[in-house]
Design an enzyme around this catalytic site. Structure first.
Site, PDB file in Angstrom:
ATOM      1  N   ASP A  66       0.727  -1.197  -0.120  1.00 29.57           N
ATOM      2  CA  ASP A  66       0.248   0.033   0.036  1.00 29.57           C
ATOM      3  C   ASP A  66       0.884   1.359  -0.100  1.00 29.57           C
ATOM      4  O   ASP A  66       2.363   1.272   0.143  1.00 29.57           O
ATOM      5  CB  ASP A  66      -1.089   0.086   1.251  1.00 29.57           C
ATOM      6  CG  ASP A  66      -0.290  -0.364   2.442  1.00 29.57           C
ATOM      7  OD1 ASP A  66       0.916  -0.449   2.656  1.00 29.57           O
ATOM      8  OD2 ASP A  66      -1.104  -0.789   3.355  1.00 29.57           O
ATOM      9  N   ASP A 134      -7.831  -2.715  14.322  1.00 33.11           N
ATOM     10  CA  ASP A 134      -9.169  -2.815  13.945  1.00 33.11           C
ATOM     11  C   ASP A 134      -9.281  -4.297  12.803  1.00 33.11           C
ATOM     12  O   ASP A 134     -10.423  -4.635  12.402  1.00 33.11           O
ATOM     13  CB  ASP A 134     -10.009  -1.898  13.121  1.00 33.11           C
ATOM     14  CG  ASP A 134      -9.129  -1.278  11.978  1.00 33.11           C
ATOM     15  OD1 ASP A 134      -8.125  -1.957  11.471  1.00 33.11           O
ATOM     16  OD2 ASP A 134      -9.514  -0.449  11.235  1.00 33.11           O
ATOM     17  N   HIS A 136      -7.320  -4.531  10.013  1.00 33.81           N
ATOM     18  CA  HIS A 136      -7.246  -4.424   8.770  1.00 33.81           C
ATOM     19  C   HIS A 136      -5.950  -4.716   8.163  1.00 33.81           C
ATOM     20  O   HIS A 136      -4.918  -5.120   9.157  1.00 33.81           O
ATOM     21  CB  HIS A 136      -6.966  -2.903   8.485  1.00 33.81           C
ATOM     22  CG  HIS A 136      -5.909  -1.938   8.977  1.00 33.81           C
ATOM     23  ND1 HIS A 136      -6.163  -1.108  10.059  1.00 33.81           N
ATOM     24  CD2 HIS A 136      -4.900  -2.033   8.407  1.00 33.81           C
ATOM     25  CE1 HIS A 136      -4.867  -0.475  10.236  1.00 33.81           C
ATOM     26  NE2 HIS A 136      -4.169  -1.003   9.247  1.00 33.81           N
ATOM     27  N   GLU A 141     -10.053  -1.797   5.232  1.00 32.90           N
ATOM     28  CA  GLU A 141     -10.387  -1.727   6.589  1.00 32.90           C
ATOM     29  C   GLU A 141     -11.670  -2.614   6.613  1.00 32.90           C
ATOM     30  O   GLU A 141     -12.176  -3.021   5.507  1.00 32.90           O
ATOM     31  CB  GLU A 141     -10.914  -0.243   6.606  1.00 32.90           C
ATOM     32  CG  GLU A 141      -9.760   0.818   6.915  1.00 32.90           C
ATOM     33  CD  GLU A 141      -9.012   0.863   7.905  1.00 32.90           C
ATOM     34  OE1 GLU A 141      -8.961  -0.014   8.771  1.00 32.90           O
ATOM     35  OE2 GLU A 141      -8.205   1.706   7.957  1.00 32.90           O
TER      36      GLU A 141
HETATM   37  C1  GLP Z   1      -0.633   0.256   8.472  1.00 31.64           C
HETATM   38  C2  GLP Z   1      -0.361  -0.578   7.351  1.00 31.64           C
HETATM   39  C3  GLP Z   1      -0.699  -1.895   7.662  1.00 31.64           C
HETATM   40  C4  GLP Z   1       0.054  -2.378   8.838  1.00 31.64           C
HETATM   41  C5  GLP Z   1      -0.164  -1.472   9.853  1.00 31.64           C
HETATM   42  C6  GLP Z   1       0.069  -1.947  11.331  1.00 31.64           C
HETATM   43  O1  GLP Z   1      -1.982   0.655   8.536  1.00 31.64           O
HETATM   44  N1  GLP Z   1      -1.135  -0.069   6.278  1.00 31.64           N
HETATM   45  O2  GLP Z   1       0.069  -2.508   6.475  1.00 31.64           O
HETATM   46  O3  GLP Z   1       0.138  -3.713   9.162  1.00 31.64           O
HETATM   47  O4  GLP Z   1      -0.038  -0.260   9.724  1.00 31.64           O
HETATM   48  O5  GLP Z   1       1.203  -1.055  11.627  1.00 31.64           O
HETATM   49  P1  GLP Z   1       2.290  -1.568  12.838  1.00 31.64           P
HETATM   50  O6  GLP Z   1       3.210  -2.570  12.453  1.00 31.64           O
HETATM   51  O7  GLP Z   1       3.119  -0.042  12.826  1.00 31.64           O
HETATM   52  O8  GLP Z   1       1.505  -1.564  14.144  1.00 31.64           O
END
Ligand code: GLP
Length: 239
Positions: A66, A134, A136, A141
């Site tokens: 993404d 959440d 995702h 989402e």
């Molecule tokens: C973002 C990314 C996700 C990731 C999530 C969790 O929203 N788009 O791909 O898994 O964050 O982030 P973190 O690893 O910093 O908890």
């Protein structure tokens, strides 16, 4: 779906070793990569392995999940910048073989081609995933259709709040992103999801309970034949 509970360090070593093993077997393999703080330890181990000659990324192709809409790849908050900074600049990969969805210019044209591009490159051999509080995955989402391919997504309020820690204020967090869809992710041959820390415990508990629902996007992974979840004690699911 297999769940492995171990220290964060042990998980980072095991997952990096799986990736290194794949590359040493199939030098032109395709990796699906994630951003966020979770995969950083794995990336560090891959950089170390590259520096010590344990592995070469010369023919490896990568596709990221993404990118924030509206951020140039040179922007410090963009996921392209994150990947260059935390991995690509420190390994012997050909940058032309690294793909991050574009969040600027003709991003829609780029979106339309992203899934075909993955397929034409041979399909993703291993997809690395984190998880949002959440549920995702990438920026899919709750409510995202299970048959979604790469698309523009609205970020949930909770995601904007969670990701604000990377920006100087919450108002700077983009509210939209380009993301691979849930079907794009499910097309990967093997999926490894990492989750560390007690703020992920609730999501991991829900995921491992086994109810598949669009309200909890990560639950689609239950239908995939090869998913391993690596968690530390803090994120381990409640029995
Ligand atoms: C973002 C990314 C996700 C990731 C999530 C969790 O929203 N788009 O791909 O898994 O964050 O982030 P973190 O690893 O910093 O908890």
């Amino acid at each position: 779906m297999k769940t492995k509970v171990m220290s964060k360090d042990a998980a980072n070593i095991e997952v990096a070793d799986i990736i290194i093993g794949l590359i040493n077997e199939k030098s032109d393999c395709v990796l699906g990569l994630a951003t966020g703080s979770t995969p950083l330890g794995v990336y560090k181990n891959l950089v170390d392995a590259s520096k010590t000659g344990k592995v070469s990324f010369k023919n490896v192709k990568t596709f990221n999940l993404d990118e924030y809409l509206g951020l140039e790849g040179t922007d410090k908050h963009s996921y392209r910048y994150f990947m260059n900074h935390n991995l690509f600049d420190s390994i012997d990969i050909d940058k032309n073989n690294t793909h991050v969805p574009s969040g600027v210019g003709d991003y829609q044209g780029h979106i339309n081609k992203y899934d075909d591009h993955i397929k034409e490159s041979g399909g993703i051999d291993i997809q690395i995933l984190g998880i949002g509080t959440d549920g995702h995955i990438a920026f899919n989402e709750p409510g995202t259709p299970f048959d979604s391919l790469t698309h523009v997504a609205d970020l949930a309020e909770s995601t904007i709040r969670d990701n604000a820690r990377f920006f100087s204020s919450i108002d700077e967090v983009p509210t939209k992103a380009v993301t691979m869809g849930l079907k794009s992710i499910m097309n990967a041959r093997k999926i490894i999801l990492l989750a560390f820390g007690d703020n992920k415990k609730e999501a991991i508990t829900r995921l491992t309970k086994g109810t598949v629902s669009v309200d909890f996007p990560a639950s689609i992974l239950i239908n995939h034949p090869d998913v391993t979840i690596y968690v530390d004690e803090e994120a381990a699911p409640n029995k």
